[in-house]
Structure formats: C-alpha cells, structure tokens
Scaffold this motif. Structure first.
Motif, PDB file in Angstrom:
ATOM      1  N   SER A  54       0.807  -1.222   0.000  1.00 31.41           N
ATOM      2  CA  SER A  54       0.000   0.000   0.000  1.00 31.41           C
ATOM      3  C   SER A  54       0.842   1.275   0.000  1.00 31.41           C
ATOM      4  CB  SER A  54      -0.881   0.004   1.247  1.00 31.41           C
ATOM      5  OG  SER A  54      -0.038  -0.042   2.390  1.00 31.41           O
ATOM      6  N   GLU A  55       2.136   1.170  -0.193  1.00 28.86           N
ATOM      7  CA  GLU A  55       2.985   2.359  -0.058  1.00 28.86           C
ATOM      8  C   GLU A  55       4.001   2.426  -1.188  1.00 28.86           C
ATOM      9  OE1 GLU A  55       4.915   1.745   3.758  1.00 28.86           O
ATOM     10  OE2 GLU A  55       6.202   0.155   2.950  1.00 28.86           O
ATOM     11  N   ASN A  56       4.464   3.640  -1.466  1.00 27.88           N
ATOM     12  CA  ASN A  56       5.589   3.794  -2.381  1.00 27.88           C
ATOM     13  C   ASN A  56       6.893   3.750  -1.569  1.00 27.88           C
ATOM     14  OD1 ASN A  56       6.020   6.361  -1.299  1.00 27.88           O
ATOM     15  ND2 ASN A  56       4.875   7.394  -2.912  1.00 27.88           N
ATOM     16  N   THR A  57       8.016   3.899  -2.235  1.00 31.74           N
ATOM     17  CA  THR A  57       9.276   3.731  -1.510  1.00 31.74           C
ATOM     18  C   THR A  57       9.551   4.889  -0.553  1.00 31.74           C
ATOM     19  OG1 THR A  57      10.461   4.645  -3.438  1.00 31.74           O
ATOM     20  CG2 THR A  57      10.363   2.251  -3.246  1.00 31.74           C
ATOM     21  N   ASP A  58       9.096   6.095  -0.885  1.00 31.66           N
ATOM     22  CA  ASP A  58       9.239   7.210   0.062  1.00 31.66           C
ATOM     23  C   ASP A  58       8.541   6.870   1.374  1.00 31.66           C
ATOM     24  OD1 ASP A  58      10.277   8.443  -2.189  1.00 31.66           O
ATOM     25  OD2 ASP A  58       9.022  10.229  -2.043  1.00 31.66           O
TER      26      ASP A  58
END
Lengths: 222, 222
Positions: A54-58
């Motif tokens: 559910s998340e990007n790498t940031d």
DNA sequence: GCAAAAGTGTTAGGTATACACCCATGC
DNA sequence: GCATGGGTGTATACCTAACACTTTTGC
C-alpha cells in the motif's frame, strides 16, 4: 489491484536508508546489527526493509525508520537503486536507497536496543552491498551540500555561523576562511539572525541564525 | 538462488528509458505505442520492460533497448525510481528509470516498426507516469549538461564548436555568446582539434573537434 | 588577566560578461 | 559579389582568495 504473473515477481523491493548525523563535528551514520546466517553473521547494516503493497518507496523509508529505529523527523531523499543479482546473497532484493539526515539533538538523544550512530570512518565491513551504498551516499551528500541548502537538516534549528562552517568543512573535507565563508553565505540571503545569542559558553557568545526557508534550495555555493 | 516468500513479492521491477537525441537542433525522445486496454489505449510511452532474474537494472535497460527498439550504443545512466502504487493501473510495477542519450546520426538513421523519435515539445499525454518521468529526466539532463561533459553523447564523434554550443543552448534554453563560449570550453582542455574541417558546406568550413576522453567528466561549466 | 572563540575589511588576481568586425566558402 | 556561418580580442565589472587584529565572555 491485480498482480502480474508469478514468474515475473522473482524479486522483492526494499528500501535502505543510511541516516547521517554530525556529532561533535564528526560524521556518523545509523547502523544496526544483522545476524542472518550463513551469509551475514553479526554484521552491521543500514536500516532497511521490504516495502508494503500500500505504499511507495518514500513512504516505506519513513515507515521503516519509525518501526525499526524509532526515528521520526528524518529528512529523506532518494539516493540510487541497487539491483545486482547477488547484492543480498539470500534472495533477490532490489533496494531503493535513500539518504536520511537528522539534526544533532535527535542523534544525541538517540537510544535504541540495537541501532546506533557510528562514526563513518570507524565502520567495519558492512552487510549486503552497504559499503558501496555508503560510498554513493557520501558522494551525493558532498554534491548536495555544494549546491543546495541541505545543511539545514544537519544543524539544530538555530545555529552559529561557525557551526554551519563546520558542517561544510566536515563533509567536504576542506577548510574555509572564516571571513570569506561568512560573506558568501550571508550574501546568498538564505539565513536570518534570530536575535538570540549563545548562552553559557566560556567565550564570547555567537549570534544565532536560522534558515529563512525550510525548503532545500539550489544555491551557488562551492 | 532462493526466493523470498511469495507474499513479499507483490511487485514487479521494471526499467523505463527515455532516450534523447538532438535532431536539427530540437530535442527528441524515443517513444513507442502502448495499447493495453482498458487503461492505456493507443498511447505513447518510453521503451521499458521487466527485468530478468539474471540481470541488474543496468543490464535490463541495455537489453530492452536492444530487444524492443533495436537500439545499441546508447549512453545510459540511472535517473530515479518511480514506485507509486498506481503508477501502472494494471498491477504493481516499480520502475527504475534511466536516461538514454544517442548521437544524432543514430537517431537520424533510426527506423523501427513502432518506436520513433518525437520532439519533446510535441509529446501528447503519455501512458503510466511517463510525463512525470520526462519532467524528472529533463531536469536531470539540464543539471548534467551544466556540470559534466555529457554533451559528447548527444553529438557526432567529431563536431564543430557551434554544434556544441547549440547542444547547450537547446537543452538549457538560453543563449551563449560565441566568443565567451569558445573561450570557456577551450580553457577546460577537454576538447582537441581533429585537424579536419567541415566539407561541402556553403560557407566557411568550421574546424572539427572531438572530446579527449570518452569518460563523462565533472566540469565547472554553467 | 588569560584563554577561547566571535566578529570584522581590504587588496590583488582571476573569471565572467559585453561587445563588432573580418574571413572563407558556395553559388 | 553576396549570403552564410566561422573565427577572433579587449575592456570592465564582478567574484574569489588571501590575510590579522580586536572584542566579548568565563574563569
């Protein structure tokens, strides 16, 4: 969301974050113990982990520093992606590396069961490809310091001009003339005096400054 | 090599490569048709694809340009990793983007069934997050041109000083004084005269130069 | 009054900028 | 001989680099 065919999903995507801090004028980086036999036994590595669906790498970088290092308020920017087939000998991991910067008061107060700030010059051989990652990170840090106002993230909220100069000298590994340094940084018009002075020092107290903007700006510096 | 647990392998790792070339003094980029209903119907995108188990992302970028675009001899450097959850609406793809540069003679001779060089200013809305990728790539290209000798990869093997100046003017979107530009670039001592002159031009023929080194060097330019 | 770091100006050398005319070639 | 782009030098303003002494505070 649908998933791609399983045979295309042989790699995991991770983030790794060397978090830098200046302690007593020495560049430190946050490392934690790794004990993953048979390849990585009692070694040190930067904080890192696998991204969530559910998340990007940031977002993953921020979450992992919080979860694994109890660290908030870290300035982060993406560094480079490391993808050599054997960079993690256990299985295929593509790592999106970030650089983290924390203010000295955060690093000084830092206490954690296994992560700690170690002077960069005292680091042993690290796990995975983290020595290469460190080299890339240091080069980037030098570059960014030279043409942006990123130094603000390695300094207390208010600081003396000498402290600022020390940041540049420590990371760029060269010395600057005090008068010329002050002239240059003040004519760039990115600092403002707080009106406060140092207190409790055993010499003439210095004026305290802050950066006018919290943004990291491009500047013609060194 | 062992694989990580399947539940950690929800994403595929891909590379995408905007390949730039200067054609008649106009910046072009290589795009190909994408037709992936329902989200991406008859759109354009940069060349890209999924990495193999046996290669890192550098190798994947080279292979994909060859396989999907029949392109060799492309100068490549890693740009940035794009990982937003919905950047590809079909499934989770983390893309390690590269910048590619080709010499004008390569781009001029380029013929391929569906990939082609299109002027950057004439690009429509692209598939995936490729408009954002383009923006990042252009900013990086400007930065690199300003402080490295990367221009060599956008020029023929030998070139006139006016051609070199045109590269800078086109990409940095500003004009330079001819005398000052020549003085600056020549005092940097990175060029050498080939001894040859232009032939078949209908004005005074210009001297041809080449870069002394094939390495991309850091230079104090603009 | 001594130790420690803060603060402050000037000069010289080098770099950047602005600017205009003659030259070689093809047609 | 004319149109086209190639090639060249100088003067000025600006920026960089080198350099040393006085001030303020704590002890």
């Amino acid at each position: 969301m649908n998933k791609a065919p399983i045979e295309l999903r042989f790699a995991v995507v991770a983030v790794d974050v060397p978090v830098f801090a200046l302690l007593d004028g020495v560049l430190h980086v946050l490392v934690s113990e790794v004990n993953k036999p048979p390849h990585y036994i009692n070694m040190l590595a930067f904080l890192g982990g696998i991204i969530d669906e559910s998340e990007n790498t940031d977002e993953a970088a921020t979450r992992i520093l919080k979860e694994k290092g109890n660290l908030n308020s870290v300035y982060l920017e993406q560094l480079y992606t490391f993808s050599n087939v054997n960079r993690d000998k256990r299985n295929r991991v593509v790592s999106v590396a970030y650089i983290g910067l924390v203010k000295p008061e955060v690093a000084e107060a830092y206490k954690h069961s296994d992560a700690r700030f170690v002077a960069v010059i005292k680091l042993p051989k690290l796990a995975y490809d983290h020595n290469e990652m460190l080299k890339t990170a240091l080069a980037r840090l030098q570059g960014k310091l030279s043409y942006t106002s990123i130094a603000q993230h390695l300094l207390p909220r208010t600081f003396t001009l000498t402290e600022l100069q020390t940041v540049y000298e420590t990371i760029l590994q060269r010395e600057f003339d005090k008068r010329n340094f002050r002239k240059k940084i003040l004519t760039l018009d990115v600092l403002e005096e707080t009106g406060e002075m140092q207190a409790g020092v055993k010499n003439r107290p210095a004026a305290l400054y802050r950066f006018k903007s919290k943004q990291v700006l491009d500047l013609p510096l060194f």
